[in-house]
Design a protein around this motif. Structure first.
Motif, PDB file in Angstrom:
ATOM      1  N   UNK A 137       0.811  -1.210   0.000  1.00 28.51           N
ATOM      2  CA  UNK A 137       0.000   0.000   0.000  1.00 28.51           C
ATOM      3  C   UNK A 137       0.846   1.262   0.000  1.00 28.51           C
ATOM      4  N   UNK A 139       3.437   1.870  -1.832  1.00 26.44           N
ATOM      5  CA  UNK A 139       3.899   2.274  -3.165  1.00 26.44           C
ATOM      6  C   UNK A 139       2.896   3.316  -3.660  1.00 26.44           C
ATOM      7  N   UNK A 141       1.848   4.596  -6.678  1.00 27.09           N
ATOM      8  CA  UNK A 141       0.960   4.496  -7.838  1.00 27.09           C
ATOM      9  C   UNK A 141       0.517   3.084  -8.210  1.00 27.09           C
ATOM     10  N   UNK A 143      -0.184   0.199  -7.007  1.00 30.07           N
ATOM     11  CA  UNK A 143      -1.263  -0.620  -6.444  1.00 30.07           C
ATOM     12  C   UNK A 143      -2.632  -0.353  -7.058  1.00 30.07           C
ATOM     13  N   UNK A 144      -2.857   0.826  -7.645  1.00 30.69           N
ATOM     14  CA  UNK A 144      -4.176   1.130  -8.209  1.00 30.69           C
ATOM     15  C   UNK A 144      -4.532   0.214  -9.369  1.00 30.69           C
ATOM     16  N   UNK A 145      -3.515  -0.297 -10.041  1.00 30.56           N
ATOM     17  CA  UNK A 145      -3.806  -0.996 -11.297  1.00 30.56           C
ATOM     18  C   UNK A 145      -4.243  -2.455 -11.125  1.00 30.56           C
TER      19      UNK A 145
ATOM     20  N   UNK B  47      -6.247   8.837  -7.494  1.00 32.63           N
ATOM     21  CA  UNK B  47      -6.140   7.395  -7.310  1.00 32.63           C
ATOM     22  C   UNK B  47      -5.378   7.047  -6.038  1.00 32.63           C
ATOM     23  N   UNK B  48      -4.731   8.045  -5.441  1.00 30.54           N
ATOM     24  CA  UNK B  48      -4.078   7.801  -4.157  1.00 30.54           C
ATOM     25  C   UNK B  48      -5.184   7.785  -3.108  1.00 30.54           C
ATOM     26  N   UNK B  51      -6.511   5.438   2.184  1.00 33.10           N
ATOM     27  CA  UNK B  51      -5.796   4.345   2.858  1.00 33.10           C
ATOM     28  C   UNK B  51      -4.323   4.369   2.474  1.00 33.10           C
ATOM     29  N   UNK B  52      -4.060   4.636   1.180  1.00 33.84           N
ATOM     30  CA  UNK B  52      -2.661   4.598   0.754  1.00 33.84           C
ATOM     31  C   UNK B  52      -1.888   5.799   1.247  1.00 33.84           C
ATOM     32  N   UNK B  55      -0.994   4.938   4.638  1.00 37.06           N
ATOM     33  CA  UNK B  55       0.106   3.981   4.693  1.00 37.06           C
ATOM     34  C   UNK B  55       1.438   4.695   4.485  1.00 37.06           C
ATOM     35  N   UNK B  56       1.460   5.668   3.571  1.00 35.57           N
ATOM     36  CA  UNK B  56       2.683   6.424   3.321  1.00 35.57           C
ATOM     37  C   UNK B  56       3.056   7.263   4.539  1.00 35.57           C
ATOM     38  N   UNK B  99      12.537   7.377  -2.384  1.00 37.36           N
ATOM     39  CA  UNK B  99      11.968   6.627  -1.268  1.00 37.36           C
ATOM     40  C   UNK B  99      12.826   5.497  -0.728  1.00 37.36           C
TER      41      UNK B  99
END
Lengths: 562, 336
Positions: A137, A139, A141, A143-145, B47-48, B51-52, B55-56, B99
């Motif tokens: 989660x 990452x 970008x 994961x959306x795909x 699209x982020x 939840x993501x 997480x970040x 990152x």
């Protein structure tokens, strides 16, 4: 993603295939993959490329910058590729098909792909990679795909993906799925912290040497399964200063530059050793002017301020404004001619998804004045600005215009627009804002009247067309507050439509609705400008609608000139 | 006298350490005042999912309280104390923008590149600037003096990026020098000499730009300092004794005139680690200046904190060294 200017962060929205064989049908092509000439690498040579940036990560999961994705396209293969004309083409998946209920996709994986370290690629690597990108989660970008799939690898050349609901954009979900070697990555307990310096993939080039912010050296993969490149080596050199980049090309320090200022075009065109190429960018982008038209009853309960000018909720006003923008002149003046007049949220760079049949609003100030007269907006006090209608909660047609202050061209553009609008009795106050501040007034607060901004797009049109859904008003994705149940129904239908032609018709109809209802005016679509030397290498891919000479479609086939 | 100086040095060292600590703390909070969410950088993508983003933020520790933990539990469970704790172990953290890269790696590489560029430029500009200043003062009032003075003033006031671009065009178009980079990428050299020539060709333009800009400052200070000293009584005495002008300058004037230059050199060396931002940008030099600029744009707090820490330490250290040198050169300083 909302895009504010430079090549900044267009990341995932961009794509390309390592397949150079252009036209092919979606599901049945053979895995002949790249149609490189002879498979030999006898010609040799080192291609030097000057670019303005540098990758932010060698780990595909972590990257945001376009430069990183350029490397991934050369070093890794994906199951499905996207060619420069916007067609999906076979890559590691020689073919793919969907079950009758639309819930199960089966891909056949080529059996002759080999990783740079000599290990053969199997469906296990594909399954592993898809799950790697799906499950981490943090990452940003990828994961959306693959997020909707359950993935199985029943035998070494078959991958089966199951979904709970049918999906209409399967191919577009596979074009960023870089397949990494399971035997290297499975040992990483924290894949996000993995710096992946060796970048072992199956692509046509392998990593030779890398210095962050300085250069990348790639070597041709002599065992590439789909045809060995003609050159021995490719070097990407970071040349930040645009003028220095142009000079480097003219002096022969580099053979190609991936970006350049529009002001340098005429200089380079007069140089007989240099060819300039202009076309759609690899990641199509657009600039937009949008209106705050959120209805009071849909104002987001938590974040909403909803201070938009009431007259902008009137379609007649928006229509008059649309008639009062001369897109071509705007392009000529602000972009030195380098843009394509826009019309819908789906840019022309998205190939067949772009509705090319739509007639635009003609630039006609008289017609615009007439529309406003007929709609009852009259300049009753003679100050040159039309008054609101009585039932509206406003004085006159004075709109706030905002744009991001990191845009080079927006100031000129909005001066022009504001000038045209003043000729139809519409006044405006222009204020540039820092992008973060712009976000905070935009959405989901709706504390603005008109904003000039832009988008970089995904290969799939479903992404940007989601920005005008009723359900996105609270989330902040909707910038306009536009809400139309017919449109939403079409959106839901196309999302699960697996027949490309039926889906294309729905996508076209949605663009037609948006053009009629005018939540957005699209002044132009971005154009990419690149240049290469004609005396050093030949065979650059310049015939496609997109321009991306750094793509495998060029680098797999270029060879020394003469 | 000796204990006096020891006490002086101790006091200065303690003061320097406190300064660095204050700077570290100030920077930590300064960057967090910037608007925007560092977890997603400058990136706004629908699209982020929330939840993501969460997480970040979790990965970067951005969910913890910033200064002290007032939400119960350990007071010290905060971003600030976590940062101090890691710093005490020499851990500068992981970059938000790159990152998978530790900040120390990024800073280390950039520092080497910056020193590679700035050190030769400093040496050239010091030698040339001091020499030219001395010469101009020696020929004070002549055409040589006026010429040298005008040249220095122009160089000092020219915008660095402009001078850089001009030199780039002249050097690249007329002399055939490379436009960017530190070496010819991927080159194989027959001899070490070839390699040195390649490095020198790449260094020439950026070093010349930086040296010319710095030279003006050294020249002007040196000249005015020598002119001052030459008007002192003891110089007049030396002249009366019949010493030659060159002997007066080398034996009597130069040492005293060098004092302000020592200060200037130390301060400039301290600022070396901030990188020569404009020169680095024009010549695509992957140094500290460039890294800092990109970190600001991407809200890369760990890199910014690291770069500023490095800068603070070197400036403070340079000041400390100047003060200690001064206490030797001029004992009155340590008694003050």
């Amino acid at each position: 993603m909302r895009r504010s200017g430079i090549a900044l962060l267009i990341g995932v929205v961009m794509v390309l295939s390592a397949c150079t064989s252009g036209e092919s049908s979606t599901t049945t092509s053979e895995a002949d993959g790249a149609g490189t000439t002879d498979g030999g690498s006898s010609a040799g040579g080192t291609v030097r490329i000057g670019w303005g940036g540098s990758p932010d990560s060698l780990n595909p999961g972590n990257a945001v910058l376009a430069e990183a994705y350029t490397l991934y396209e050369l070093i890794y293969d994906t199951p499905i590729g996207l060619d420069l004309d916007g067609n999906y083409v076979p890559e590691l998946a020689s073919d793919w098909s969907v079950s009758d209920d639309g819930l199960m996709w089966t891909m056949t994986i080529v059996d002759n792909a080999v990783f740079h370290d000599g290990t053969p690629l199997t469906s296990e690597d594909v399954k592993f990679s898809l799950e790697l990108w799906r499950d981490n989660e943090d990452f940003p970008f990828l994961p959306s795909y693959p997020d909707v799939f359950t993935i199985e690898a029943p035998d070494p050349t078959t991958v089966v993906l199951s979904t709970e609901e049918a999906i209409g954009n399967f191919e577009s979900r596979m074009v960023f799925m870089y397949i990494v070697p399971k035997h290297i990555w499975e040992g990483e307990t924290d894949p996000v912290a993995f710096d992946n310096v060796n970048m072992i993939g199956t692509g046509s080039f392998s990593m030779l040497e890398y210095r962050q912010g300085e250069f990348v050296r790639l070597a041709a993969n002599e065992d590439y399964w789909a045809g060995v490149p003609n050159v021995d080596e490719v070097i990407f050199q970071t040349i930040e200063n645009p003028d220095a980049r142009v000079t480097a090309l003219r002096n022969g320090d580099v053979d190609m530059i991936t970006e350049m200022p529009n002001t340098a075009i005429s200089t380079l065109e007069s140089d007989s050793n240099v060819e300039v190429v202009i076309g759609d960018p690899l990641a199509p982008g657009l600039s937009d002017i949008f209106f705050n038209m959120v209805p009071e009853e849909l104002c987001p309960p938590e974040d909403g301020v909803c201070s938009g000018h009431p007259a902008l909720r009137d379609l007649q006003v928006r229509t008059a404004l649309a008639h009062s923008i001369d897109k071509q002149q705007l392009i000529d003046v602000a972009l030195l001619g380098l843009g394509e007049p826009g019309i819908s949220l789906v840019p022309s760079g998205l190939g067949d998804w772009y509705n090319s049949s739509l007639p635009d609003y003609a630039f006609d100030l008289d017609a615009a004045n007439q529309i406003l007269d007929d709609a009852g907006y009259l300049d009753s006090d003679g100050d040159g600005v039309r008054e609101c209608r009585e039932e509206q909660d406003c004085d006159d047609l004075t709109f706030r215009i905002n744009y991001p202050n990191d845009s080079d061209t927006a100031p000129r553009e909005m001066e022009l627009v504001s000038g045209w609008w003043s000729e139809i009795g519409v006044a405006s106050t222009i204020q540039p804002l820092d992008p973060d501040t712009l976000t905070s007034v935009c959405c989901p607060t709706f504390d603005f009247d008109v904003i000039r901004w832009g988008w970089g797009t995904d290969p799939d049109p479903g992404f940007l067309l989601g920005a005008t859904l009723c359900s996105e008003i609270d989330s902040g994705f909707s910038e306009t507050g536009y809400c139309n149940d017919d449109y939403d129904a079409l959106y839901d239908a196309q999302a699960v439509e697996t027949d490309p032609e039926t889906r294309r018709e729905m996508i076209w109809e949605m663009q037609e609705i948006l053009l009629r209802d005018l939540p957005y005016i699209i002044p132009y679509y971005d154009q990419a400008v690149q240049a290469y030397r004609v005396d050093t290498f030949t065979g650059w891919m310049t015939g496609a609608s997109k321009v991306a000479l750094e793509d495998p479609s060029s680098l797999n086939v270029v060879r020394p000139a003469g | 006298m000796r204990t006096g100086r020891r006490r002086f040095v101790t006091r200065k060292v303690v003061f320097a350490a406190v300064t660095v600590f204050v700077v570290v703390t100030f920077n930590f909070f300064l960057f967090r005042v910037l608007p925007g969410d560092p977890a997603v950088g400058g990136l706004r993508d629908p699209r982020l999912s929330p939840e993501r983003v969460a997480a970040l933020q979790e990965r970067f520790g951005l969910n913890d309280p910033v200064f002290v933990n007032l939400e119960g539990g350990n007071l010290l469970e905060s971003q600030y104390f976590a940062y101090l704790g890691a710093l005490a172990h020499g851990d500068l953290g992981t970059s938000y923008a790159f990152r998978d890269q530790p900040v120390s790696n990024l800073l280390g590489t950039a520092l080497v590149n910056t020193v590679w560029l700035v050190l030769p430029a400093q040496v050239i500009s010091i030698v040339a600037g001091v020499g030219l200043g001395l010469f101009a003062a020696y020929r004070r009032g002549t055409k040589v003096d006026v010429g040298a003075l005008s040249f220095s003033l122009i160089m000092w006031s020219l915008p660095t990026f402009f001078l850089g671009i001009v030199l780039l065009f002249i050097g690249a178009n007329w002399v055939g020098l490379p436009t960017a980079g530190r070496v010819t990428i991927g080159a194989l050299y027959d001899t070490t000499w070839d390699q040195l020539v390649d490095i020198a060709r790449h260094l020439l333009l950026p070093t010349a730009t930086l040296a010319l800009v710095l030279l003006g400052e050294y020249m002007l200070i040196m000249r005015s300092s020598v002119v001052d000293v030459l008007s002192e009584d003891y110089i007049l005495t030396a002249k009366a004794e019949g010493l030659s002008t060159s002997r007066i300058i080398s034996r009597h004037a130069l040492r005293n005139a060098l004092l302000p230059i020592v200060t200037l050199i130390a301060l400039n060396l301290g600022f070396t680690v901030s990188g020569a931002i404009q020169v680095e940008t024009v010549f695509s030099w992957p140094g500290l200046g460039q890294l800092t600029v990109s970190a600001v744009n991407q809200r890369d707090f760990p890199v910014l904190q690291g770069a500023f820490l490095l800068l603070a330490i070197s400036v403070v250290l340079a000041n400390l060294v100047v003060e200690i040198i001064y206490s030797w050169l001029d004992p009155r300083v340590s008694e003050a």
